[in-house]
Design a protein around this motif. Structure first.
Motif, mmCIF file in Angstrom:
data_model
loop_
_atom_site.group_PDB
_atom_site.id
_atom_site.type_symbol
_atom_site.label_atom_id
_atom_site.label_comp_id
_atom_site.label_asym_id
_atom_site.label_seq_id
_atom_site.Cartn_x
_atom_site.Cartn_y
_atom_site.Cartn_z
ATOM 1 N N ASP A 56 72.467 19.278 -0.950
ATOM 2 C CA ASP A 56 73.588 18.458 -1.434
ATOM 3 C C ASP A 56 74.672 19.315 -2.079
ATOM 4 O OD1 ASP A 56 75.004 16.086 -1.772
ATOM 5 O OD2 ASP A 56 74.157 15.734 -3.763
ATOM 6 N N VAL A 57 75.106 20.331 -1.330
ATOM 7 C CA VAL A 57 76.179 21.220 -1.751
ATOM 8 C C VAL A 57 77.307 21.082 -0.731
ATOM 9 C CG1 VAL A 57 76.841 23.646 -2.051
ATOM 10 C CG2 VAL A 57 74.633 22.844 -2.904
ATOM 11 N N ASN A 58 78.523 20.943 -1.207
ATOM 12 C CA ASN A 58 79.689 20.842 -0.327
ATOM 13 C C ASN A 58 80.161 22.236 0.061
ATOM 14 O OD1 ASN A 58 80.300 17.855 -0.614
ATOM 15 N ND2 ASN A 58 80.263 18.508 -2.746
ATOM 16 N N LEU A 59 80.650 22.360 1.288
ATOM 17 C CA LEU A 59 81.162 23.642 1.764
ATOM 18 C C LEU A 59 82.657 23.554 2.029
ATOM 19 C CD1 LEU A 59 78.439 24.744 4.335
ATOM 20 C CD2 LEU A 59 78.885 25.723 2.082
ATOM 21 N N HIS A 102 77.042 19.034 -13.629
ATOM 22 C CA HIS A 102 78.053 19.049 -12.569
ATOM 23 C C HIS A 102 77.886 17.845 -11.645
ATOM 24 C CE1 HIS A 102 78.903 23.036 -13.966
ATOM 25 N NE2 HIS A 102 77.653 23.393 -13.750
ATOM 26 N N ASP A 103 78.979 17.128 -11.427
ATOM 27 C CA ASP A 103 78.969 15.989 -10.515
ATOM 28 C C ASP A 103 79.000 16.436 -9.062
ATOM 29 O OD1 ASP A 103 79.103 13.975 -12.597
ATOM 30 O OD2 ASP A 103 81.176 14.657 -12.895
ATOM 31 N N GLU A 104 79.706 17.534 -8.806
ATOM 32 C CA GLU A 104 79.828 18.064 -7.451
ATOM 33 C C GLU A 104 79.687 19.578 -7.484
ATOM 34 O OE1 GLU A 104 83.181 16.795 -5.102
ATOM 35 O OE2 GLU A 104 83.291 14.895 -6.193
ATOM 36 N N VAL A 105 79.113 20.102 -6.415
ATOM 37 C CA VAL A 105 78.989 21.550 -6.257
ATOM 38 C C VAL A 105 79.641 21.915 -4.931
ATOM 39 C CG1 VAL A 105 77.404 23.501 -6.039
ATOM 40 C CG2 VAL A 105 76.844 21.593 -7.566
ATOM 41 N N TRP A 106 80.526 22.901 -4.987
ATOM 42 C CA TRP A 106 81.240 23.384 -3.804
ATOM 43 C C TRP A 106 81.031 24.882 -3.661
ATOM 44 C CZ3 TRP A 106 84.601 20.829 -0.367
ATOM 45 C CH2 TRP A 106 84.783 19.475 -0.621
ATOM 46 N N CYS A 107 80.839 25.328 -2.432
ATOM 47 C CA CYS A 107 80.805 26.753 -2.118
ATOM 48 C C CYS A 107 81.985 27.068 -1.208
ATOM 49 C CB CYS A 107 79.506 27.135 -1.415
ATOM 50 S SG CYS A 107 78.077 27.059 -2.484
ATOM 51 N N ALA A 133 73.560 28.238 6.696
ATOM 52 C CA ALA A 133 74.252 27.845 5.469
ATOM 53 C C ALA A 133 74.616 26.365 5.495
ATOM 54 C CB ALA A 133 75.503 28.695 5.266
ATOM 55 N N VAL A 134 75.086 25.884 6.631
ATOM 56 C CA VAL A 134 75.458 24.472 6.757
ATOM 57 C C VAL A 134 74.221 23.589 6.573
ATOM 58 C CG1 VAL A 134 76.325 22.710 8.356
ATOM 59 C CG2 VAL A 134 77.508 24.908 8.164
ATOM 60 N N THR A 137 73.077 32.456 1.043
ATOM 61 C CA THR A 137 72.745 32.962 -0.285
ATOM 62 C C THR A 137 73.632 32.316 -1.345
ATOM 63 O OG1 THR A 137 72.077 35.073 0.674
ATOM 64 C CG2 THR A 137 72.572 35.074 -1.684
ATOM 65 N N VAL A 138 74.909 32.175 -1.036
ATOM 66 C CA VAL A 138 75.860 31.558 -1.960
ATOM 67 C C VAL A 138 75.475 30.099 -2.218
ATOM 68 C CG1 VAL A 138 78.292 30.944 -2.320
ATOM 69 C CG2 VAL A 138 77.699 33.137 -1.262
ATOM 70 N N VAL A 139 75.101 29.388 -1.158
ATOM 71 C CA VAL A 139 74.696 27.984 -1.286
ATOM 72 C C VAL A 139 73.458 27.853 -2.171
ATOM 73 C CG1 VAL A 139 73.771 25.997 -0.008
ATOM 74 C CG2 VAL A 139 75.756 27.244 0.884
ATOM 75 N N LYS A 140 72.462 28.686 -1.939
ATOM 76 C CA LYS A 140 71.234 28.631 -2.744
ATOM 77 C C LYS A 140 71.519 28.960 -4.207
ATOM 78 C CE LYS A 140 67.993 29.616 1.004
ATOM 79 N NZ LYS A 140 67.074 30.621 1.569
#
Length: 191
Positions: free
Chosen positions: A101-104, A76-81, A93-94, A60-63
């Protein structure tokens, strides 16, 4: 006197390239307080950081983070959760993070393990938050998830990065190891 051909043209102003990072935390207190403190302490002129919180399962956090990025296209150049393993199955989630294209930055069992690494190396299995909190309170008497003070951790940030990197050679693989954290990779990006 002759005029030079380009005398009417101005040179474009030089602006240093800034990286914009959106950080979405899977909790509303500890993680946002830590990253707000880090942001203030580091004041890296090459990086802008926007920190948000979204309670819920890691997928849910990633979405949510991907949606924020998409609504503010090009911002935003990068998105991190920043998420915990806790009781969650992180497989979805992974996969979702990879697809969107979200970093964890995953901590196993919880974000507080990252905080513990500011004070000590720890490779003993930690089953839950309570196991981590027992060790953390020895270094930060009165530790509270609801009232994190970044100043308690500021001097140990580099030590935590070194310890976490040593334990987790590959960012993103930490959800399978206990204890582990990938927060170090995000902290290095922030500078």
């Amino acid at each position: 006197m002759t005029r030079r051909e380009n005398s009417g043209r101005r040179r474009p102003a030089f602006r240093e390239q800034r990286t914009s990072i959106l950080v979405v935390c899977g909790a509303e207190a500890t993680e946002p307080a830590y990253f707000e403190g880090l942001k203030r302490a580091r004041r890296n002129p090459a990086v802008t950081i926007k920190i948000k919180a979204k309670r819920g399962a890691p997928e849910t956090v990633v979405k949510y983070a991907a949606g924020m990025r998409d609504r503010a296209e090009g911002t935003h150049d990068e998105v991190w959760c920043v998420v915990d393993v806790d009781e969650f199955d992180l497989g979805k989630a992974v996969a979702t993070a990879y697809r969107l294209d979200v970093n964890l930055a995953i901590s196993n069992p919880c974000f507080e393990f990252w905080l513990l690494l500011h004070f000590e190396a720890c490779s003993a299995p930690l089953i839950c938050y309570g196991d981590v909190a027992k060790r953390l309170v020895k270094h930060v008497p009165g530790f509270s998830k609801a009232a994190l003070r970044f100043t308690d951790y500021e001097s140990g940030v580099e030590s935590a990065v070194i310890r976490a990197r040593k334990q987790n050679r590959e960012p993103g693989a930490e959800h399978g190891r206990n204890p582990s954290t990938g927060v170090w990779a995000l902290v290095e990006k922030i500078g």
